[in-house]
Design a protein around this motif. Structure first.
Motif, mmCIF file in Angstrom:
data_model
loop_
_atom_site.group_PDB
_atom_site.id
_atom_site.type_symbol
_atom_site.label_atom_id
_atom_site.label_comp_id
_atom_site.label_asym_id
_atom_site.label_seq_id
_atom_site.Cartn_x
_atom_site.Cartn_y
_atom_site.Cartn_z
ATOM 1 N N THR A 123 4.987 123.307 20.673
ATOM 2 C CA THR A 123 4.830 122.785 19.321
ATOM 3 C C THR A 123 5.931 123.306 18.402
ATOM 4 O O THR A 123 6.531 122.561 17.607
ATOM 5 C CB THR A 123 3.448 123.167 18.778
ATOM 6 O OG1 THR A 123 2.444 122.649 19.646
ATOM 7 C CG2 THR A 123 3.236 122.607 17.384
ATOM 8 N N ASN A 144 8.915 124.456 19.328
ATOM 9 C CA ASN A 144 10.198 123.889 19.735
ATOM 10 C C ASN A 144 10.352 122.447 19.247
ATOM 11 O O ASN A 144 11.430 122.029 18.816
ATOM 12 C CB ASN A 144 10.343 123.936 21.250
ATOM 13 C CG ASN A 144 10.556 125.348 21.774
ATOM 14 O OD1 ASN A 144 11.044 126.206 21.042
ATOM 15 N ND2 ASN A 144 10.192 125.589 23.022
ATOM 16 N N GLN A 145 9.273 121.697 19.318
ATOM 17 C CA GLN A 145 9.323 120.322 18.838
ATOM 18 C C GLN A 145 9.587 120.274 17.335
ATOM 19 O O GLN A 145 10.351 119.440 16.836
ATOM 20 C CB GLN A 145 8.007 119.602 19.174
ATOM 21 C CG GLN A 145 8.001 118.124 18.855
ATOM 22 C CD GLN A 145 9.025 117.363 19.657
ATOM 23 O OE1 GLN A 145 9.191 117.605 20.848
ATOM 24 N NE2 GLN A 145 9.734 116.443 19.021
ATOM 25 N N ASP A 160 12.796 118.601 15.661
ATOM 26 C CA ASP A 160 12.688 117.573 14.619
ATOM 27 C C ASP A 160 13.459 117.989 13.362
ATOM 28 O O ASP A 160 14.136 117.164 12.731
ATOM 29 C CB ASP A 160 11.214 117.332 14.276
ATOM 30 C CG ASP A 160 10.454 116.719 15.447
ATOM 31 O OD1 ASP A 160 11.109 116.154 16.343
ATOM 32 O OD2 ASP A 160 9.210 116.818 15.469
#
Length: 308
Positions: free
Chosen positions: A115, A117-118, A122
Motif C-alpha cells: 500500500t 509503495n503504491q 502514485d
C-alpha cells in the motif's frame, strides 16, 4: 462330482466298512471300476478337503494364545510410544501455530508495504506529470517569437549580473534542445528509411526464393547486381523496379540436349540445331547458335547478373 466316484464312496470302497456284497464278481467289478479313474487318489483328496476346514480352525485355535500375547505386548509398546512422543507432538502443534501466526503477520506487513509503495508510486507519477507539464509549458513559452529577446532586455534592466547569466543559460539550453530535437527527427527519418530499405530487401529476397532464381542454371542477362544494389540503396530504384529488371533479365536453365541417334546425324537434311547457355552471378555468357542446311548462323553473347 463324478457319479462313479459317488457310487464307490457310498459303498465305502477301500475302507474296512466296504459293502461289496457277497458275490466275488461284485468286488472284482468294483476294483476294475476304481482302477479306471484312480479312485484311491481321488478319495484321499476328497477326505483331505473335507477335513481341511477343521484343520484350519484347529491351527487358529492353537495360535490364539500366542496372538493374544503379542497383542498385549503391542498395546504396551503403543502406550509407551505415545506417552513418550506426546510432548513432542504438542510442541510440534505449537510450532505450527506460531508459524501460521508469523505467516499471517508477514502477509499483513507485506500488504501494508504494498500500500505504501503504491502510494509513493502514485505520488511520483503525479509529480512526474506535473513536472512534464511545467517543462512543456516552459518550452512552448520559449518557442514564442521575441520571448528570449524580451527576457534578455528585462535581465539587462536589473543591477544584478546573475539574471544575465540565467538568461544566457536558458538560451543555451533552449538552443541545445532545438538541436537535439532536430537530431532526433533526423534519426527517426534515417531509421524509417533503413526500415523501408530492409523491407524492400526482404521483398526482393522473397521474390528470388519464390521463383527459385538462386538454383543452378538460372541466369540474368544484361544486369549487374552491384549497380542494382547501389541504385536501390541510393533510393534511385524501388524494390519493385529491381524485381522487374531481374524478371526481364532472367533466363531459365538450358534444357538438356537429346542424344542424337544414327538416323538423326547432323540434325537431318534441311534441319536445324540450336545451343544456348546463360551466365549467372559469376558473369557467364549467354550464347545461341542456329544453323540449317544452306542457311546462316548467328552468335550472341550477353553478360550475366554480376557482369558488365
Amino acid at each position: 462330482m463324478d457319479e462313479l466316484f459317488v457310487y464307490l464312496h457310498k459303498r465305502k470302497f477301500g475302507t474296512p466298512d466296504y459293502k461289496g456284497g457277497l458275490l466275488p464278481i461284485t468286488r472284482m467289478l468294483d476294483r476294475r471300476l476304481a482302477n479306471s479313474f484312480n479312485y484311491v487318489v481321488q478319495a484321499a483328496d476328497y477326505d483331505f478337503l473335507v477335513a481341511r476346514p477343521g484343520m484350519i480352525e484347529d491351527r487358529i485355535a492353537a495360535r490364539k494364545p500366542e496372538h493374544e500375547k503379542l497383542q498385549a505386548q503391542y498395546d504396551v509398546l503403543e502406550a509407551e510410544y505415545f506417552d513418550v512422543t506426546k510432548p513432542k507432538r504438542d510442541e510440534l502443534e505449537t510450532l505450527k501455530e506460531q508459524r501460521q501466526q508469523a505467516i499471517d503477520s508477514g502477509k499483513s506487513h507485506a500488504d501494508a508495504l504494498a500500500t505504501i509503495n503504491q502510494f509513493l508510486a502514485d505520488a511520483a507519477l503525479a509529480e512526474d506529470a506535473d513536472l512534464k507539464s511545467i517543462i512543456s509549458n516552459f518550452a512552448d513559452l520559449l518557442a514564442k517569437p521575441d520571448f528570449q529577446s524580451k527576457m534578455r532586455a528585462m535581465a539587462e534592466q536589473t543591477p544584478s549580473t546573475e539574471d544575465d547569466a540565467t538568461v544566457s543559460r536558458i538560451q543555451a539550453i533552449a538552443s541545445e534542445v532545438a538541436t537535439r530535437d532536430s537530431q532526433i527527427d533526423d534519426e527517426k527519418r534515417n531509421l524509417s528509411s533503413c526500415e523501408s530499405k530492409l523491407e524492400g530487401l526482404r521483398r526482393i529476397e522473397s521474390e528470388i526464393d519464390h521463383n527459385n532464381w538462386h538454383a543452378t542454371g538460372h541466369t540474368f542477362s544484361g544486369v549487374n547486381v552491384g549497380t542494382l544494389a547501389d541504385a536501390f540503396l541510393r533510393d534511385m530504384m524501388t524494390d519493385a523496379s529491381v524485381i522487374g529488371q531481374l524478371n526481364d533479365a532472367h533466363r531459365d536453365p538450358p534444357r538438356p540436349r537429346p542424344t542424337p541417334s544414327s538416323g538423326d546425324f547432323g540434325g537431318g537434311f534441311g534441319g536445324s540445331s540450336s545451343s544456348s547457355s546463360s551466365g549467372g552471378f559469376g558473369g557467364f555468357d549467354d550464347s545461341s547458335t542456329t544453323s540449317s542446311f544452306g542457311g546462316s548462323s548467328s552468335h550472341t553473347t550477353t553478360g550475366g547478373f554480376g557482369g558488365d
